[in-house]
Design a protein around this motif. Sequence first.
Motif, PDB file in Angstrom:
ATOM      1  N   UNK A   2       0.842  -1.192   0.000  1.00 13.12           N
ATOM      2  CA  UNK A   2       0.000   0.000   0.000  1.00 13.12           C
ATOM      3  C   UNK A   2       0.882   1.249   0.000  1.00 13.12           C
ATOM      4  N   UNK A   3       1.030   1.846  -1.182  1.00 12.48           N
ATOM      5  CA  UNK A   3       1.802   3.083  -1.329  1.00 12.48           C
ATOM      6  C   UNK A   3       3.232   2.942  -0.773  1.00 12.48           C
ATOM      7  N   UNK A   4       3.844   1.798  -1.060  1.00 15.07           N
ATOM      8  CA  UNK A   4       5.170   1.508  -0.504  1.00 15.07           C
ATOM      9  C   UNK A   4       6.255   2.261  -1.286  1.00 15.07           C
ATOM     10  N   UNK A   5       7.091   2.953  -0.538  1.00 11.03           N
ATOM     11  CA  UNK A   5       8.240   3.661  -1.101  1.00 11.03           C
ATOM     12  C   UNK A   5       9.491   3.239  -0.341  1.00 11.03           C
ATOM     13  N   UNK A   6      10.574   3.009  -1.071  1.00  8.87           N
ATOM     14  CA  UNK A   6      11.866   2.710  -0.454  1.00  8.87           C
ATOM     15  C   UNK A   6      12.895   3.669  -1.034  1.00  8.87           C
TER      16      UNK A   6
END
Length: 246
Positions: A7-11
């Motif tokens: 869910x709306x994952x940012x790295x």
Amino acid sequence: MSELRFDQVTVRYGVGRHAMTAVDTVDLTVPSGQVVGLVGESGSGKSTLARAAVGLTEPSAGQILLNGKPLKYRTGQRRPLQMVFQDPYSSLDPRMTIGSTIAEALSGFPGNRAEEVVRLLGLVGLEAERARSYPGALSGGQRQRVAIARALAGRPDVIIADEITSALDVSIQGSVLNLVRSLQRELQLSMLFISHNLAVVRYMSDLIAVMYLGRIVEFGPAEQILGDPQHTYTQELLAAVPRRSQ
């Protein structure tokens, strides 16, 4: 069977001007009991997303959910996601026997561990005697089968397979893919199957997600993505797949 959802994952890696976004606001669902093939060229963010899912990389934003609940990894607890890595040799401890490697992943198993090791070896097509062998005595394909057995020993809800045949000889890639597909169906596992090879993803997947520069640019049923790709990048990937001569 379990559903895995990003869910709306940012790295991001680094800070300030030197920061690099490897995964950019990804929304992706691996439905219960299905295989999602994640395809994209090297550097697209596929492996980073996988490492975030199994707790090896911390997301900078967003959340990863299993059956609607945020994933939390605690020492000593069963890990509901298990990962099979690209290089089977580097993922196995060369100082441990195959039996010990698999048994180590049976933390909390209530039964006879030695018997369970033999059962798991049988599941992946290896003889019980291999429990006494060391990784160096096995072929690449055999080592990858051990890595799969070790992942299954954790009794996972979801398997993440990251480029699991790319380090193997072409002659044995097919047998490993057949094994994984058979086990996924038999055990009704949810699976995120990662590859840069669209032909392999086509063979393995119910659904396909295309990743480009850290984003999911196309997602849908395999036959839809392969038969009528909408994104230019997906079209380019398909055009690069070798075709059999008539």
